[in-house]
Design an enzyme around this catalytic site. Structure first.
Site, short mmCIF file in Angstrom:
data_model
loop_
_atom_site.label_atom_id
_atom_site.label_comp_id
_atom_site.label_asym_id
_atom_site.label_seq_id
_atom_site.Cartn_x
_atom_site.Cartn_y
_atom_site.Cartn_z
CD GLU A 193 -3.01 16.15 -15.61
OE1 GLU A 193 -1.79 15.92 -15.53
OE2 GLU A 193 -3.78 15.56 -16.37
CG HIS A 206 0.36 10.33 -24.60
ND1 HIS A 206 -0.29 10.61 -23.43
CD2 HIS A 206 1.68 10.46 -24.31
CE1 HIS A 206 0.58 10.91 -22.50
NE2 HIS A 206 1.78 10.83 -23.00
CG HIS A 209 7.11 10.96 -24.29
ND1 HIS A 209 5.74 10.80 -24.37
CD2 HIS A 209 7.31 12.00 -23.45
CE1 HIS A 209 5.15 11.69 -23.60
NE2 HIS A 209 6.07 12.43 -23.03
CD GLU A 219 7.80 16.15 -22.16
OE1 GLU A 219 7.09 17.07 -21.70
OE2 GLU A 219 7.34 15.04 -22.51
NE ARG A 221 1.17 17.36 -12.47
CZ ARG A 221 1.71 16.52 -11.62
NH1 ARG A 221 1.30 16.49 -10.36
NH2 ARG A 221 2.66 15.70 -12.00
NE ARG A 246 -4.20 -1.71 1.91
CZ ARG A 246 -4.33 -2.57 2.91
NH1 ARG A 246 -3.57 -2.45 3.98
NH2 ARG A 246 -5.21 -3.52 2.85
CG HIS A 269 2.09 15.27 -23.32
ND1 HIS A 269 2.79 16.45 -23.48
CD2 HIS A 269 2.93 14.42 -22.67
CE1 HIS A 269 3.99 16.32 -22.95
NE2 HIS A 269 4.11 15.10 -22.46
N1 GLY Z 1 4.24 15.33 -17.13
C1 GLY Z 1 3.20 16.20 -16.84
C2 GLY Z 1 2.87 16.31 -15.40
O1 GLY Z 1 3.64 15.87 -14.57
O2 GLY Z 1 1.85 16.83 -15.05
#
Ligand code: GLY
Length: 368
Positions: free
Chosen positions: A239, A254, A271, A187, A243, A123, A250
């Site tokens: 997020e 992706h 990537h 990035e 974020r 966990r 992406h």
């Molecule tokens: N790689 C994008 C993030 O960490 O939110």
């Protein structure tokens, strides 16, 4: 900063120190040594990373109470359910306990899978991120995202689990090849275009030196990109909101990354390269929504200057759209597209229609 600086990421579970620069590993081990000495430490790495940076693993081993290396495949193929099961079993067989510590030692894929194992074994156990690539130092090792892939669905299973520390030792970057540097720089461009216009301008000015690599030139970029990411993750750790800006490039990226394979099924786009194409695509969606021509051109030019390989022939727009629909960022009835409104200022747009995406992909592939 080139002599081992320290940033801090505050998150709901506490805070994570992020050591950056030449000497970061030594500084971090000095700070963490007493804690490591009491613990069983498991380093997850791949054979090529171990061959290049074994001396650094020896330094970690020397501070640990007990130390084991668990090898996984290099690259994206490590992010599989099978690898996770193997690592869980190895941890159990080798005496892993709640107070054991996992060290994710390698690029972004190793960080993602080792972090996921740390999030789930017993966990949740502590782990350290020790990223060895530019891409992992500027992005993947910061912010607590961990993930593995399912077929046709990248990063589809994962958890938020922050490392107890991230150690971005920039001397590791000396061994990177040009393609790995380019992938990391895509990035960096992503983060700069969304969040930091000064960093973007610095990239425009210094790109040729940065492409040449070397720890000394790359260290300030690693630090500035990490700082920009820390600020957005602190505002929005899971997020829900800002974020999401870090997903610029992406959504199509992706899909392209998983679709672009050769006849043997091997990936032909890394990537970072897929994200490079994804950013160019998002510019097409951003232009009619207010992104000025000059700003769009600056972003396009920087991406192109970094250098993209040609897109493989035979990409099927319908297949890409299907992959986009399976993206983990998709919500019921909508896909959020991330795009710049100006440099350093991104926007998440929810009202892009399927027809618009489809016709823009057709044009994009025809013009690529
Ligand atoms: N790689 C994008 C993030 O960490 O939110």
């Amino acid at each position: 900063m080139s002599e081992g600086g320290r940033l801090e990421l505050r998150h709901p579970g506490g805070s994570t120190p992020i050591w950056v620069g030449a000497g970061a590993l030594g500084n971090a081990l000095e700070a963490l040594g007493a804690s490591l000495a009491r613990r069983r430490v498991f380093a997850v790495t791949s054979p090529p990373v171990r061959a290049l940076h074994g001396a650094a693993l020896d330094a970690v081993a020397a501070t640990a109470g007990a130390f084991r290396i668990l090898e996984v495949a290099d690259g994206e193929s490590a992010k599989s359910v099978e690898t996770v099961v193997t690592l869980w079993r190895r941890l159990l067989d080798e005496g892993g306990k709640r107070d054991s510590l996992i060290v994710a030692f390698g690029g972004g894929s190793i960080g993602d899978v080792a972090g996921f194992v740390a999030a789930t074994f017993l966990r949740g156990v502590d782990y350290l991120q020790v990223p060895t690539t530019l891409l992992a130092q500027v992005d993947a090792s910061i912010g607590g995202k961990t993930a593995i892939n399912l077929p046709r669905a990248k990063n589809c299973v994962g958890a938020f689990h922050h490392p107890v520390a991230t150690i971005a030792e920039t001397t590791f970057l000396e061994t990177l090849g040009p393609r790995q540097i380019r992938c990391g720089l895509f990035e960096v461009v992503k983060t700069a275009a969304m969040l930091d216009s000064d960093l973007f301008a610095m990239l425009e000015t210094e790109l040729e030196e940065l492409l040449g690599g070397g720890a000394e030139v790359l260290a300030p970029v690693v630090e500035a990109t990490a700082a920009a990411k820390i600020a957005v993750v602190e505002r929005d750790p899971t997020e829900g909101n800002d974020r999401r800006l870090l997903n610029f490039g992406h959504t199509l990226g992706h899909a392209l990354e998983s679709a672009a394979v050769d006849v043997h099924g091997h990936k032909t786009l890394e990537h970072g390269e897929a994200v490079g194409y994804g950013m160019l695509f998002a510019l097409e969606l951003a232009r009619p929504r207010g992104l000025g021509m000059k700003e769009a051109e600056r972003i396009r030019e920087l991406v192109v200057r970094i250098g993209l390989p040609p897109l493989p022939g035979g990409l099927d727009p319908a297949d890409l759209i299907d992959r986009i629909a399976r993206d983990k960022k998709a919500r019921e009835g909508s896909i959020a597209w991330v795009m710049p409104m100006k440099i350093g200022d991104g926007l998440v747009v929810e009202n892009v229609t399927g027809e618009e995406v489809s016709s823009t992909i057709d044009r994009f592939l025809a013009g690529a």
